[in-house]
Design a protein around this motif. Structure first.
Motif: not given
Length: 456
Positions: A332-337
């Motif tokens: 999730s963090s990689v996608a949002v970043i």
């Protein structure tokens, strides 16, 4: 290494001081390849080979050298006359980039060997903030008058174009105010007597000098640009940013984000050129912080030591739960970043992002829990004959797995967005940090569910 030149042969020629043959080979090579070859040489050899290059080629090679220390050694070895010849061939923005990485005494020497006009422009560019559009722009562009004819404009391009960074895109100004833009293609396809104001494009995309350079770089991709004008507060044209400068910014920002996401302080040197001490210094602060924060997980396990003693089999699933939670949060963090860096989402989209990730988390959690339940019953209980793996225990683990995935994905998407809102780089809130947070949450959820279902 590229295969379009024989590195071993070139090294042999340098070793045997066969400089005539070496120069012949260098004449056939691309400037980027020559710079890569210089990186392989000892400092004294670098200077010798650099002096073999024609001054216009030498200037290009100099800008492609990856390590500022190599540039510094070459400058130290050059005479003032040789240095002046190289600087005369450099574009202004390249000179500024070089100066920014040099010690004060080296900067003074470079500035001494430039003319007054160039020195003034360099000092002006150096005043802009490091992350601004002004810091990466060049003042070497072609401007045309709106009342000039195509024929007159071609004459001007031929006269001044040699020293400009790009001649394909020309800017139309009057009293320095940006009025429009015209390409050489448009000029070539227009009659000689046509006025520039009649063929120029007036809807010009421009940026101000203090705009963030990462946002500017993204505009090149968004609008498919080859160059972008930079204006001041009164729409006066002060410089342009070219595609190659934007690409450098994108590469620099991507590298910095990767390093932050891996819990490494960003560095500006190539990997093999960075000393062991510098590498240690960039990694140890994050490792120390993450190690200390991970003690919370240990404190939680210690607190529930009695529960673990009552049902020892629970211990064997802690690693799997923590790992799955960390991986879910990282996704999730990689996608949002990435979405934040591309401008696809912003803080106001928080609820929409959370709602999407919540639904994804539920789907992932149910699938993982179902697969894990089957695995625990078939493998752990039946094949490995572990009587402690009962249906209630499996239920505890699977419910925890589902809840952990949901929590991890919510944490993974909200932390980067919150970080950007308060002015912290979202990349900092990536894998290592989120994994540490999720580890603690997964343990609290695990023991909470175990206490309720197993009564321990």
């Amino acid at each position: 290494m590229h295969e379009n030149y024989d590195e071993a042969l070139l090294l042999e020629l340098v070793k045997n001081k066969q400089f005539r043959a070496l120069r012949a080979h260098l004449d056939e090579m691309n400037e980027v390849d020559i710079a890569e070859f210089l990186d392989e040489l000892e400092p004294d050899q670098q200077v010798v080979v650099f002096r073999l290059l024609p001054k216009d080629v030498a200037a290009d090679v100099f800008t492609y050298l990856e390590d500022s220390e190599d540039q510094e050694k070459i400058i130290n070895a050059l005479s003032d006359k040789e240095l002046r010849e190289v600087l005369d061939e450099l574009y202004l923005d390249d000179t500024v980039d070089i100066i920014e990485d040099m010690p004060a005494n080296m900067v003074s020497r470079i500035l001494r060997n430039t003319d007054a006009s160039t020195r003034s422009q360099i000092n002006q560019l150096l005043k802009y903030p490091e992350d601004s559009a002004g810091s990466i722009m060049t003042t070497e562009f072609i401007y045309l008058h709106p009342n000039a004819t195509v024929e007159e404009s071609f004459a001007r391009i031929r006269k001044v174009g040699l020293d400009k960074e790009t001649v394909y895109t020309c800017y139309v100004t009057q009293n320095r105010v940006l009025l429009g833009v015209v390409t050489v293609k448009t000029l070539l396809l227009s009659p000689y007597e046509t006025k520039i104001k009649d063929i120029m494009e007036t809807k010009v995309i421009s940026v101000t000098t203090h705009e963030d350079k990462e946002d500017v770089a993204q505009m090149f991709s968004k609008y498919d640009l080859s160059a972008l004008p930079v204006v001041d507060g009164e729409n006066r044209l002060v410089g342009i940013i070219t595609f190659d400068d934007a690409m450098d910014v994108m590469e620099e920002e991507a590298t910095e984000d990767f390093e932050k996401m891996a819990a490494i302080l960003p560095g500006d040197k190539p990997y093999l050129k960075t000393s062991v001490f510098e590498t240690w210094r960039s990694r140890i602060p994050w490792l120390l912080m993450l190690m200390l924060s991970a003690t919370f997980s240990g404190m939680i396990i210690t607190h529930f030591e009695g529960a673990l003693a009552a049902c020892v089999v629970l211990t064997s699933f802690i690693t799997m739960l923590s790992g799955t939670g960390g991986n879910s949060g990282s996704q999730s963090s990689v996608a949002v970043i990435r979405a934040l860096s591309l401008g696809e989402v912003e803080f106001s989209d928080m609820l929409a992002v959370v709602w999407k990730e919540l639904r994804v988390a539920l789907l992932c959690g149910v699938c993982l829990a179902a697969a894990n339940f089957v695995k625990m019953m078939l493998v752990d209980r039946m094949l490995m004959h572990n009587p402690q793996v009962t249906v209630p225990v499996a239920l505890v683990v699977c419910l925890t797995l589902m809840c952990t995935v949901v929590c991890a994905k919510i944490v993974g998407c909200t932390l980067p967005m919150a970080a950007e809102k308060i002015g912290i780089d979202p990349a900092v809130m990536a894998a290592p940090f989120i994994t540490t947070v999720v580890d603690a949450l997964s343990l609290l959820i695990y023991f909470g569910i175990a206490t309720e279902i197993l009564g321990i």
